[in-house]
Design an enzyme around this catalytic site. Structure first.
Site, mmCIF file in Angstrom:
data_model
loop_
_atom_site.group_PDB
_atom_site.id
_atom_site.type_symbol
_atom_site.label_atom_id
_atom_site.label_comp_id
_atom_site.label_asym_id
_atom_site.label_seq_id
_atom_site.Cartn_x
_atom_site.Cartn_y
_atom_site.Cartn_z
ATOM 1 N N CYS A 18 0.937 -1.108 0.039
ATOM 2 C CA CYS A 18 -0.010 0.161 0.003
ATOM 3 C C CYS A 18 0.886 1.320 -0.173
ATOM 4 O O CYS A 18 2.074 1.101 0.144
ATOM 5 C CB CYS A 18 -0.861 0.283 1.019
ATOM 6 S SG CYS A 18 0.012 0.164 2.722
ATOM 7 N N ALA A 54 3.195 1.628 2.971
ATOM 8 C CA ALA A 54 4.274 0.710 2.859
ATOM 9 C C ALA A 54 5.527 1.270 2.069
ATOM 10 O O ALA A 54 6.408 1.375 2.433
ATOM 11 C CB ALA A 54 3.918 -0.504 2.433
ATOM 12 N N ARG A 75 12.257 -5.785 5.874
ATOM 13 C CA ARG A 75 12.757 -5.264 4.593
ATOM 14 C C ARG A 75 14.222 -5.486 4.603
ATOM 15 O O ARG A 75 14.874 -5.515 3.497
ATOM 16 C CB ARG A 75 12.401 -4.088 4.106
ATOM 17 C CG ARG A 75 12.802 -3.484 2.699
ATOM 18 C CD ARG A 75 11.774 -2.395 2.306
ATOM 19 N NE ARG A 75 12.676 -1.648 0.933
ATOM 20 C CZ ARG A 75 13.171 -0.760 1.237
ATOM 21 N NH1 ARG A 75 13.390 0.106 2.451
ATOM 22 N NH2 ARG A 75 13.477 -0.196 0.110
ATOM 23 N N HIS A 97 5.793 6.093 -2.575
ATOM 24 C CA HIS A 97 7.402 6.472 -3.002
ATOM 25 C C HIS A 97 7.157 8.067 -3.429
ATOM 26 O O HIS A 97 7.942 8.666 -3.133
ATOM 27 C CB HIS A 97 7.844 5.678 -4.392
ATOM 28 C CG HIS A 97 7.781 4.331 -4.165
ATOM 29 N ND1 HIS A 97 7.868 3.551 -5.150
ATOM 30 C CD2 HIS A 97 8.139 3.530 -3.064
ATOM 31 C CE1 HIS A 97 7.905 2.156 -4.724
ATOM 32 N NE2 HIS A 97 8.178 2.503 -3.349
HETATM 33 FE FE1 CFM Z 1 12.904 0.096 -5.705
HETATM 34 FE FE2 CFM Z 1 12.305 -2.453 -6.084
HETATM 35 FE FE3 CFM Z 1 10.938 -0.715 -4.419
HETATM 36 FE FE4 CFM Z 1 13.468 -1.483 -3.815
HETATM 37 FE FE5 CFM Z 1 12.578 -3.491 -2.122
HETATM 38 FE FE6 CFM Z 1 11.376 -4.165 -4.645
HETATM 39 FE FE7 CFM Z 1 9.793 -2.712 -2.742
HETATM 40 MO MO1 CFM Z 1 10.669 -5.074 -1.996
HETATM 41 S S1 CFM Z 1 14.291 -1.812 -5.574
HETATM 42 S S2 CFM Z 1 12.574 0.533 -3.668
HETATM 43 S S3 CFM Z 1 14.426 -2.154 -1.965
HETATM 44 S S4 CFM Z 1 11.129 -0.873 -6.512
HETATM 45 S S5 CFM Z 1 12.767 -5.346 -3.168
HETATM 46 S S6 CFM Z 1 12.109 -4.447 -6.564
HETATM 47 S S7 CFM Z 1 9.570 -4.396 -3.849
HETATM 48 S S8 CFM Z 1 10.729 -3.366 -0.853
HETATM 49 S S9 CFM Z 1 9.205 -0.679 -3.408
#
Ligand code: CFM
Length: 539
Positions: free
Chosen positions: A56, A59, A90, A188
């Site tokens: 979500c 997160a 994580r 993000h």
């Molecule tokens: Fe970038 Fe990723 Fe992500 Fe990531 Fe991660 Fe991820 Fe994630 Mo899991 S590199 S930041 S450190 S998009 S592995 S493939 S899904 S936490 S939001």
């Protein structure tokens, strides 16, 4: 068995028609002509009823981008479960810096109860901030809003402002309620906006005195990846101003405007900051990939070309030669175990692409790949960004408008020279996953549990790299599953040492006798069915 449109149709057949049409748009069969643009649907809502691996917005903001900043305390305003599940799992590692501050090992939450939902949780939040400052003395504090906070209307920004006045440190309020947006990707963006707006450049420091100053963006130090990358960069002679955000600090983040170049590892989670840093301060960004030996070498060479210094270029070649001579013989040994195998590579928003090169280097071919929550540009390349249609969900997250900083904007490199470099290296550019995939492979966005099982039955991969939500289902099918989010307690996998660890772990997955005790479903089923003179034949 290769995938065909007909086979794909058989898998999707069980869906109701609307779902079938929707899911088909999220799947691409890679065509032979690599120049032909193939479109995929991405960053749209998962249909109700489908078991997705997505997370979500909360997160993505708290758990992914903001949480790893070590000298801040990150308060989750909400139920304790939201705090717990965005805390330790994580594996974004951190060590205290010179000031001794590292709060990543602590989990802070207002632990909202029913009475807080009914009567409001602002007072409880303010009290927690006071206690936090008194006990821990963090350099700054973040507050992350969970779903109920948005629903009951707690004003976390007002609480943050009042706390800033009381304590004289920055308190950042992230309006990242889980329901905002279709996945963690929205979070993000929310995190990028506030860090850019309130933290980066929030200092009197105007310039960096070290040569070759870079920021490392979108590197979260999972399993120690960032430490391995920093080891290599420092060995060559780079100065890392700040890392966003793995083992990163609030104090370093404030200095990000002083770097000469921004390196973007994970495009999905941090491209907003990369773009804004370029507009505001004139710092170009380079798409790097420190996963895989070739990608690491390519990235290092592009960086050296940017600075254009002969000694730096020579040092880069020396380090590459020394490191590859050291690790290649080890990788070659592991490759013998892995050669000729196939993999599914399905991770969040960048690793589904990044790990394909490393798999290839140990002799494993990726036959299916995808992302949980990436956008079309992560699949098709950034040139599609202007054509991506905004919908109600994406409009929900406003773009932060930035302009060139009249005092601090500086052209870092002669524009003509940068244009020349662009012909060879990915400056301000990311071409996405699809272009690197082979004809006949399959690309799936927001792969769900049903399709995971069906594609495994059809393609019989030797290993599936994915996450905790599907790992054990896959292993019960007799297929090794390697988590590429948390690395299953291993890592680092980035850089030169990481490549060795990865080769070791993947070859171990194949070599373990465990799989002798589990029979994949298709091993009990005939590969060929036929009838001769009315008699059934199975082979
Ligand atoms: Fe970038 Fe990723 Fe992500 Fe990531 Fe991660 Fe991820 Fe994630 Mo899991 S590199 S930041 S450190 S998009 S592995 S493939 S899904 S936490 S939001």
């Amino acid at each position: 068995m290769a995938i065909t449109e007909e086979k794909l149709g058989e898998i999707l057949e069980v869906y109701p028609e609307k779902v079938r049409v929707n899911r088909r748009r999220h799947i691409v069969l890679k065509e032979p002509d690599t120049n032909a643009a193939q479109q995929i649907e991405a960053n749209t809502r998962t249909l109700p009823g489908i078991i997705t691996n997505r997370g979500c917005a909360f997160a993505g903001c708290k758990g992914v981008v903001v949480g790893p900043i070590k000298d801040m305390v990150h308060i989750v305003h909400g139920p304790v479960g939201c705090a717990f599940y965005t805390w330790g799992a994580r594996r974004n590692k951190a060590r205290a810096g010179e000031d001794g501050k590292n709060y990543v090992n602590y989990c802070f939450s207002t632990d909202m109860q029913e009475s807080d939902i009914v009567f409001g949780g602002e007072k409880k939040l303010a009290k927690l901030i006071d206690e936090t400052v008194e006990i821990f003395h963090p350099n700054a504090i973040s507050i992350a809003a969970t779903c109920p906070v948005g629903l009951i209307g707690d004003d976390i920004s007002a609480v943050a402002r009042a706390a800033e006045e009381r304590h004289g440190i920055q308190v950042l309020a992230f309006q990242c309620e889980g329901y905002k947006g279709v996945s963690q990707s929205a979070g993000h963006h929310i995190a990028n906006n506030l860090l850019m707006d309130k933290v980066i450049g929030n200092t009197e420091v105007e310039k960096c005195d070290e040569p070759y100053a870079v920021n490392l963006l979108g590197e979260y130090n999972i399993g120690g990846d960032g430490w391995e990358v920093e080891r290599i960069l420092k060995d060559i002679g780079y100065h890392v101003v700040c890392v966003m955000t793995g083992d990163g600090s609030y104090e370093d983040l404030r200095l990000a405007h002083t770097a000469d170049l921004n390196l973007v590892q994970c495009h999905r989670s941090i491209n907003y900051i990369a773009e804004m840093l370029e507009i505001k301060y004139g710092t170009p960004w380079l798409k790097v990939n420190f996963v895989g030996i070739k990608s690491t070498c390519d990235s290092l060479r592009a960086m050296a070309a940017y600075f254009g210094d002969k000694d730096l270029m020579q040092k880069t070649e020396d380090v590459i030669a020394r490191e590859t001579a050291r690790i290649q013989p080890v990788i070659d040994q592991y490759r013998k175990v892995c050669e000729g195998k196939t993999a599914f590579c399905f991770v969040g928003g960048s690793r589904g692409h990044h790990y394909q090169g490393l798999f290839a280097e140990i002799g494993v071919e990726t036959v299916l790949a995808g992302y949980e929550f990436a956008h079309r540009d992560d699949y098709e390349g950034r040139e599609v960004i202007p054509s991506i249609k905004k919908d109600a969900d994406s409009k929900n997250i406003p773009d932060l408008h930035v302009e060139a900083d009249t005092k601090r904007f500086k052209i870092k490199i002669d524009p003509e020279r940068l244009a020349k470099l662009r012909e060879k290296f990915p400056f301000d550019e990311y071409k996405g996953m699809i272009v690197d995939m082979k004809e006949g492979t399959i690309i799936v966005d927001d792969l769900n549990h049903f399709e995971t099982e069906e594609f495994i039955r059809l393609l019989h991969p030797d290993i599936v790299s994915s996450g905790i939500k599907d790992k054990y289902v896959i292993q019960k099918m007799g297929i090794p599953s390697k988590q590429l989010h948390s690395y299953d307690y291993s890592g680092p996998y980035a850089g030169f040492n990481g490549a060795v660890n990865f080769a070791r772990d993947i070859s171990m997955s194949f070599a373990t006798p465990t799989w002798n005790y589990i029979v994949p479903p298709w091993k009990n089923q005939p590969l060929l069915n036929a009838t001769i003179n009315g008699d059934e034949l199975n082979a």
